[in-house]
Design a protein around this motif. Sequence first.
Motif, mmCIF file in Angstrom:
data_model
loop_
_atom_site.group_PDB
_atom_site.id
_atom_site.type_symbol
_atom_site.label_atom_id
_atom_site.label_comp_id
_atom_site.label_asym_id
_atom_site.label_seq_id
_atom_site.Cartn_x
_atom_site.Cartn_y
_atom_site.Cartn_z
ATOM 1 N N GLY A 1 0.815 -1.199 0.000
ATOM 2 C CA GLY A 1 0.000 0.000 0.000
ATOM 3 C C GLY A 1 0.854 1.256 0.000
ATOM 4 O O GLY A 1 2.043 1.232 0.331
ATOM 5 N N GLY A 2 0.245 2.371 -0.380
ATOM 6 C CA GLY A 2 0.941 3.649 -0.368
ATOM 7 C C GLY A 2 2.082 3.735 -1.363
ATOM 8 O O GLY A 2 2.978 4.567 -1.211
ATOM 9 N N GLY A 3 2.080 2.859 -2.385
ATOM 10 C CA GLY A 3 3.139 2.868 -3.383
ATOM 11 C C GLY A 3 4.316 1.968 -3.081
ATOM 12 O O GLY A 3 5.230 1.836 -3.898
ATOM 13 N N TRP A 4 4.304 1.310 -1.921
ATOM 14 C CA TRP A 4 5.432 0.481 -1.507
ATOM 15 C C TRP A 4 5.200 -0.994 -1.866
ATOM 16 O O TRP A 4 4.132 -1.538 -1.618
ATOM 17 C CB TRP A 4 5.673 0.598 -0.009
ATOM 18 N N LYS A 5 6.243 -1.635 -2.428
ATOM 19 C CA LYS A 5 6.209 -3.053 -2.752
ATOM 20 C C LYS A 5 7.562 -3.682 -2.432
ATOM 21 O O LYS A 5 8.593 -2.999 -2.457
ATOM 22 C CB LYS A 5 5.898 -3.281 -4.242
ATOM 23 N N THR A 6 7.559 -4.979 -2.142
ATOM 24 C CA THR A 6 8.796 -5.732 -2.015
ATOM 25 C C THR A 6 8.756 -6.915 -2.966
ATOM 26 O O THR A 6 7.690 -7.465 -3.256
ATOM 27 C CB THR A 6 9.031 -6.231 -0.577
ATOM 28 N N TYR A 7 9.929 -7.303 -3.473
ATOM 29 C CA TYR A 7 10.078 -8.392 -4.431
ATOM 30 C C TYR A 7 10.993 -9.464 -3.855
ATOM 31 O O TYR A 7 12.009 -9.144 -3.208
ATOM 32 C CB TYR A 7 10.685 -7.876 -5.737
ATOM 33 N N TYR A 8 10.659 -10.729 -4.124
ATOM 34 C CA TYR A 8 11.408 -11.879 -3.623
ATOM 35 C C TYR A 8 11.602 -12.849 -4.800
ATOM 36 O O TYR A 8 10.661 -13.527 -5.209
ATOM 37 C CB TYR A 8 10.651 -12.568 -2.488
ATOM 38 N N PHE A 9 12.825 -12.920 -5.346
ATOM 39 C CA PHE A 9 13.092 -13.691 -6.559
ATOM 40 C C PHE A 9 13.654 -15.090 -6.243
ATOM 41 O O PHE A 9 14.146 -15.349 -5.147
ATOM 42 C CB PHE A 9 14.136 -12.973 -7.425
ATOM 43 N N HIS A 10 13.612 -15.949 -7.289
ATOM 44 C CA HIS A 10 14.289 -17.258 -7.348
ATOM 45 C C HIS A 10 13.763 -18.263 -6.326
ATOM 46 O O HIS A 10 14.501 -19.135 -5.873
ATOM 47 C CB HIS A 10 15.810 -17.083 -7.171
ATOM 48 N N LEU A 11 12.501 -18.164 -5.955
ATOM 49 C CA LEU A 11 11.933 -19.070 -4.964
ATOM 50 C C LEU A 11 11.911 -20.505 -5.480
ATOM 51 O O LEU A 11 11.620 -20.761 -6.655
ATOM 52 C CB LEU A 11 10.506 -18.641 -4.609
ATOM 53 N N ASN A 12 12.179 -21.423 -4.573
ATOM 54 C CA ASN A 12 12.036 -22.835 -4.911
ATOM 55 C C ASN A 12 10.567 -23.231 -4.968
ATOM 56 O O ASN A 12 10.153 -24.030 -5.813
ATOM 57 C CB ASN A 12 12.768 -23.694 -3.879
ATOM 58 N N ALA A 13 9.762 -22.652 -4.071
ATOM 59 C CA ALA A 13 8.331 -22.955 -4.021
ATOM 60 C C ALA A 13 7.598 -21.793 -3.380
ATOM 61 O O ALA A 13 8.178 -21.015 -2.616
ATOM 62 C CB ALA A 13 8.075 -24.232 -3.237
ATOM 63 N N TYR A 14 6.311 -21.659 -3.709
ATOM 64 C CA TYR A 14 5.444 -20.668 -3.073
ATOM 65 C C TYR A 14 4.812 -21.285 -1.818
ATOM 66 O O TYR A 14 4.548 -22.478 -1.769
ATOM 67 C CB TYR A 14 4.321 -20.244 -4.014
ATOM 68 N N VAL B 1 -1.091 -11.273 3.564
ATOM 69 C CA VAL B 1 -0.045 -11.850 4.392
ATOM 70 C C VAL B 1 0.337 -10.871 5.494
ATOM 71 O O VAL B 1 0.224 -9.655 5.341
ATOM 72 C CB VAL B 1 1.197 -12.224 3.561
ATOM 73 N N SER B 2 0.795 -11.408 6.594
ATOM 74 C CA SER B 2 1.238 -10.592 7.714
ATOM 75 C C SER B 2 2.759 -10.579 7.765
ATOM 76 O O SER B 2 3.422 -11.450 7.189
ATOM 77 C CB SER B 2 0.678 -11.131 9.033
ATOM 78 N N GLN B 3 3.301 -9.592 8.433
ATOM 79 C CA GLN B 3 4.753 -9.532 8.584
ATOM 80 C C GLN B 3 5.234 -10.781 9.316
ATOM 81 O O GLN B 3 4.674 -11.196 10.317
ATOM 82 C CB GLN B 3 5.149 -8.289 9.372
ATOM 83 N N GLY B 4 6.286 -11.418 8.782
ATOM 84 C CA GLY B 4 6.825 -12.630 9.384
ATOM 85 C C GLY B 4 6.207 -13.908 8.871
ATOM 86 O O GLY B 4 6.667 -14.995 9.223
ATOM 87 N N GLN B 5 5.171 -13.807 8.038
ATOM 88 C CA GLN B 5 4.539 -15.006 7.483
ATOM 89 C C GLN B 5 5.401 -15.574 6.360
ATOM 90 O O GLN B 5 5.954 -14.842 5.545
ATOM 91 C CB GLN B 5 3.152 -14.668 6.944
ATOM 92 N N GLN B 6 5.507 -16.908 6.325
ATOM 93 C CA GLN B 6 6.263 -17.534 5.254
ATOM 94 C C GLN B 6 5.509 -17.404 3.940
ATOM 95 O O GLN B 6 4.329 -17.725 3.846
ATOM 96 C CB GLN B 6 6.518 -19.008 5.563
ATOM 97 N N ILE B 7 6.217 -16.927 2.904
ATOM 98 C CA ILE B 7 5.597 -16.756 1.590
ATOM 99 C C ILE B 7 6.202 -17.707 0.544
ATOM 100 O O ILE B 7 5.663 -17.852 -0.551
ATOM 101 C CB ILE B 7 5.723 -15.311 1.095
ATOM 102 N N GLY B 8 7.312 -18.333 0.878
ATOM 103 C CA GLY B 8 7.964 -19.253 -0.048
ATOM 104 C C GLY B 8 9.194 -19.858 0.585
ATOM 105 O O GLY B 8 9.452 -19.672 1.781
ATOM 106 N N THR B 9 9.949 -20.607 -0.224
ATOM 107 C CA THR B 9 11.211 -21.177 0.238
ATOM 108 C C THR B 9 12.329 -20.747 -0.703
ATOM 109 O O THR B 9 12.115 -20.546 -1.905
ATOM 110 C CB THR B 9 11.148 -22.712 0.309
ATOM 111 N N THR B 10 13.511 -20.601 -0.153
ATOM 112 C CA THR B 10 14.656 -20.112 -0.912
ATOM 113 C C THR B 10 15.089 -21.130 -1.957
ATOM 114 O O THR B 10 15.182 -22.328 -1.678
ATOM 115 C CB THR B 10 15.826 -19.824 0.035
#
Length: 306
Positions: free
Chosen positions: A126-139, A147-156
């Motif tokens: 929100g507010g124009g802010w985004k984060t990106y997480y590349f090269h995940l092994n799985a979602y 999602v909440s802060q600290g929630q797992q979103i994928g695996t490295t």
Amino acid sequence: MRHPRTTRTTAPTPARKRARKTSRSSARSFARVPALGALLALLAGLLTVLGTAGTAHAAPLFKAPFACGQKWTYSHHSAEVRQALDFVRSDGGATAGAPVLASASGTAYRYSQPTGAGNYIVIDHGGGWKTYYFHLNAYSVANGAAVSQGQQIGTTGSTGNSSGAHIHYEQLYNGVGQTIVINGVSLAPYPGSYGSKHLTSDNGCSGGGGGKYWVDTFANATGYAAANTNDPQGVLNAGTNYVYCKVWGQEIRDASGNYNHWWLRTDLDTVYAGKNGYGAYVSAYYLSRWGNDEARDNNGTVIPNC
């Protein structure tokens, strides 16, 4: 505004007096218009400045994109044009398969770019802010999930154009890459290689992660319905996992004399048919870092009793 002066040869008639009076009134009106226009323009400019200033949105308090207590080293290379950082684990744990966590709350979107970013997730904060997480092994979350802060979103992983497992991480504001800031502190100047700078995560730690404590386990562990081996429910995979609390129960001991009476309540990765994988118990014997009858998270915090 002054009119050119004229020479009168005769006294003005009443009609001419009225015409002259009207002319003076008009002159005064015309004189006011530029001044009024300037004032309105000044006010409009002020309102524009104030409105523009009000559109800026403060960044969320971003945390590291990996689990509580883990230490990762990071680097930047010139091909990463959006101020990105690459993270690999530096505390002895495995990078590949390690959980990737949301660094702030938002809405997660899944993407795939086999020749570039690989499997990746974008979180809109929100507010124009985004984060990106590349090269995940799985979602680990559905597309469009909140999602909440600290929630797992994928695996490295190392999907896409990648030479090894790592987390490629970006923070963008209105589409423009920003210098990475964690817990309000900039990580600049960026190092050009791994090993010179490290970051220890407090993301998902007790008190800030919804009652989850992050731990490393050295092998796949069977989870049970209670703090004993009577009713197996499924399996907790080796790696970094969250647990909720601990209870005292059946002793688990190996041939070398290592043992633990504590059992950790958690959610299992694999659930046996007809069983419940939520809130199952895994022996604290499988913790990678601690000794006999110890049950601490990766940050050294004693896991509370259930």
